[in-house]
Scaffold this active site. Structure first.
Site, mmCIF file in Angstrom:
data_model
loop_
_atom_site.group_PDB
_atom_site.id
_atom_site.type_symbol
_atom_site.label_atom_id
_atom_site.label_comp_id
_atom_site.label_asym_id
_atom_site.label_seq_id
_atom_site.Cartn_x
_atom_site.Cartn_y
_atom_site.Cartn_z
ATOM 1 N N GLY A 56 -22.567 4.797 -0.805
ATOM 2 C CA GLY A 56 -21.639 5.396 -1.755
ATOM 3 C C GLY A 56 -21.512 4.518 -2.980
ATOM 4 C CE LYS A 90 -4.486 1.017 0.623
ATOM 5 N NZ LYS A 90 -5.668 0.330 0.107
ATOM 6 C CB VAL A 145 -19.268 -0.449 -2.234
ATOM 7 C CG1 VAL A 145 -19.581 -1.922 -2.045
ATOM 8 C CG2 VAL A 145 -17.845 -0.276 -2.734
HETATM 9 P P1 NAD Z 1 -17.681 6.064 -0.959
HETATM 10 O O1 NAD Z 1 -16.875 7.189 -0.446
HETATM 11 O O2 NAD Z 1 -18.181 6.095 -2.382
HETATM 12 O O3 NAD Z 1 -18.986 5.867 -0.039
HETATM 13 C C1 NAD Z 1 -18.979 5.961 1.339
HETATM 14 C C2 NAD Z 1 -20.355 6.483 1.766
HETATM 15 O O4 NAD Z 1 -20.395 6.464 3.180
HETATM 16 C C3 NAD Z 1 -20.610 7.913 1.319
HETATM 17 O O5 NAD Z 1 -21.885 8.028 0.717
HETATM 18 C C4 NAD Z 1 -20.535 8.710 2.628
HETATM 19 O O6 NAD Z 1 -21.383 9.854 2.641
HETATM 20 C C5 NAD Z 1 -20.998 7.668 3.637
HETATM 21 N N1 NAD Z 1 -20.595 7.924 5.010
HETATM 22 C C6 NAD Z 1 -19.452 8.485 5.481
HETATM 23 N N2 NAD Z 1 -19.495 8.584 6.815
HETATM 24 C C7 NAD Z 1 -20.680 8.034 7.195
HETATM 25 C C8 NAD Z 1 -21.304 7.855 8.461
HETATM 26 N N3 NAD Z 1 -20.734 8.255 9.596
HETATM 27 N N4 NAD Z 1 -22.520 7.250 8.495
HETATM 28 C C9 NAD Z 1 -23.132 6.858 7.351
HETATM 29 N N5 NAD Z 1 -22.584 7.033 6.127
HETATM 30 C C10 NAD Z 1 -21.387 7.623 6.061
HETATM 31 O O7 NAD Z 1 -16.841 4.753 -0.685
HETATM 32 P P2 NAD Z 1 -16.997 3.312 -1.350
HETATM 33 O O8 NAD Z 1 -16.047 3.192 -2.483
HETATM 34 O O9 NAD Z 1 -18.438 3.001 -1.563
HETATM 35 O O10 NAD Z 1 -16.401 2.386 -0.189
HETATM 36 C C11 NAD Z 1 -17.157 2.107 0.978
HETATM 37 C C12 NAD Z 1 -16.311 1.293 1.944
HETATM 38 O O11 NAD Z 1 -15.918 0.076 1.323
HETATM 39 C C13 NAD Z 1 -15.002 1.993 2.363
HETATM 40 O O12 NAD Z 1 -14.715 1.615 3.689
HETATM 41 C C14 NAD Z 1 -13.976 1.388 1.429
HETATM 42 O O13 NAD Z 1 -12.676 1.412 1.982
HETATM 43 C C15 NAD Z 1 -14.493 -0.026 1.296
HETATM 44 N N6 NAD Z 1 -14.077 -0.688 0.062
HETATM 45 C C16 NAD Z 1 -14.389 -0.153 -1.144
HETATM 46 C C17 NAD Z 1 -13.993 -0.804 -2.306
HETATM 47 C C18 NAD Z 1 -14.353 -0.270 -3.669
HETATM 48 O O14 NAD Z 1 -14.208 -0.995 -4.662
HETATM 49 N N7 NAD Z 1 -14.829 0.965 -3.777
HETATM 50 C C19 NAD Z 1 -13.283 -2.015 -2.223
HETATM 51 C C20 NAD Z 1 -13.001 -2.559 -0.970
HETATM 52 C C21 NAD Z 1 -13.399 -1.883 0.168
#
Ligand code: NAD
Length: 357
Positions: free
Chosen positions: A185, A83, A187
């Site tokens: 978000g 990372k 995912v």
């Molecule tokens: P994203 O930033 O698109 O979405 C996150 C969402 O969570 C946003 O809509 C945000 O407003 C909301 N949020 C933030 N704080 C919050 C709270 N306190 N209460 C409720 N909602 C809240 O991120 P993403 O890409 O959808 O990823 C989501 C999670 O999955 C992250 O932890 C990320 O590390 C993990 N992840 C994502 C991927 C990927 O392919 N995008 C892969 C593996 C893991």
């Protein structure tokens, strides 16, 4: 000032290498941590974050790189764990020159490290990195990349959730199940599509009110505010926002049978909160296992992108989750530990291969 004791930290989880990258001209201050390359080159995204001090940045990159080793190993990928973090406020420091300079540092590692996007970096940033190195994935589809990995991540989470449902309820149908998704978000949104199609009863929470009203009207999802989501009477809780939400206080509130979501590092302390969930009779689908769809997608890009193959491999998360939940029940160990054991076993088995050239 407290001593950083870098070598002690490297030794704690057996990290291979840590690279500090400094460039005064572009303002780049980056750290690349390579945890383990037994299975292949270390792949992991580059996060830009305004850390309050250097120790915090080192801690983060080391913890995240180790997580990538487990994620790749359990997913059967020929990848190691690594990372990178770039220190600073992304809105102020991010420029073409900074990203390209970072690309040169990645290039200097000759493929031992492959980078991708992460928090505060985008496919556009990876295009800049790609001007200096081929050791980058997460490129746009127009450049032969896999594009946004989130839909594949969501599909993998859905598979892990269905396998958990089968383990707990006797069949994998989510129809009529009360499912709460925290964080709608990239995912969370795709996950809701799958759950809605299957007829689940949906509850949603997010700090972004616009997102909530969209899904409330299009899917009839019930909006939950703030921490109320933890004590909701639900079958499945899907954390898809931030990590460390499975702490002592929140676990005590949970009324669900299953926790299965996308967020990374959901257990505040894996050795405390993994067993705590087990004691409460809550089945926890290990995060690094069921959210590996994104890594599977970028790995596919590394070896030659094909979306169908990526989806098919993400589907396999169903079988691995079922296997882990069975091991956990038989050996009476918490699910995260069972998953880590299986990942470590694969790494150790592959190490044996190396005894003959
Ligand atoms: P994203 O930033 O698109 O979405 C996150 C969402 O969570 C946003 O809509 C945000 O407003 C909301 N949020 C933030 N704080 C919050 C709270 N306190 N209460 C409720 N909602 C809240 O991120 P993403 O890409 O959808 O990823 C989501 C999670 O999955 C992250 O932890 C990320 O590390 C993990 N992840 C994502 C991927 C990927 O392919 N995008 C892969 C593996 C893991």
């Amino acid at each position: 000032m407290a001593e950083l004791e870098i070598f002690t930290q490297l030794a704690t989880y057996d990290h291979e290498q840590i690279v500090f990258c400094n460039d005064n001209a572009t303002g780049l201050k980056a750290i690349i941590a390579i945890h383990n390359t037994v299975l292949g080159p270390g792949l992991g995204g580059t996060r830009i974050w305004n850390y309050s001090n250097e120790a915090e940045a080192i801690n983060d990159v080391m913890r995240l790189s180790r997580g990538m080793t487990y994620k790749a190993a359990i997913s059967g990928l020929n990848l190691g764990g690594a990372k990178a973090v770039i220190i600073g406020d992304a809105s102020k420091i991010k420029t073409e020159a900074l990203m390209r300079k970072f690309g040169r540092f990645v290039e200097n590692l000759n493929g031992k490290y492959i980078t991708a996007e992460d928090v505060n970096t985008t496919t556009k940033d990876m295009e800049y990195v790609n001007m200096e190195t081929d050791h980058v994935v997460g490129l746009p589809e127009s450049m032969g990349g896999g594009g946004d990995p989130s839909p594949v991540t969501a599909y993998g989470v859905y598979m892990g959730m269905k396998a958990s449902a089968k383990h707990v309820f006797g069949n994998d149908s989510l129809s009529g199940k009360k499912i709460a998704v925290q964080g709608i978000g990239k995912v969370g949104g795709h996950l809701l599509d799958y759950l809605h199609k299957e007829g689940a009863k949906l509850y949603i929470s997010d700090i972004n009110a616009n997102v909530l009203s969209h899904y409330a009207s299009s899917m009839g999802a019930t909006v939950v505010t703030g921490d109320d989501i933890y004590s909701l009477d639900m079958d499945i809780f899907a954390p898809c926002a931030m990590g460390a939400i499975l702490n002592t206080e929140n676990i005590a509130k949970l009324k669900c049978a299953i926790v299965a979501g996308a967020a990374n590092n959901q257990l505040a302390d894996e050795t405390v909160h993994g067993p705590a969930l087990m004691e409460r009779g809550i089945t926890y689908a290990p995060d690094f296992l069921i959210n590996a769809g994104g890594l599977i997608n970028v790995y596919q890009e590394h070896i030659g992108y094909n979306k169908e193959t990526a989806i098919r491999k993400a589907e396999h998360i169903f079988d691995v989750t079922a296997e882990i939940l069975n091991i956990s029940a038989t050996e009476k160990i918490y699910t995260q530990k069972a998953a880590m054991n299986l990942a470590e076993k694969r790494i150790n088995d592959v190490l044996k291969l190396q005894s003959t050239y």
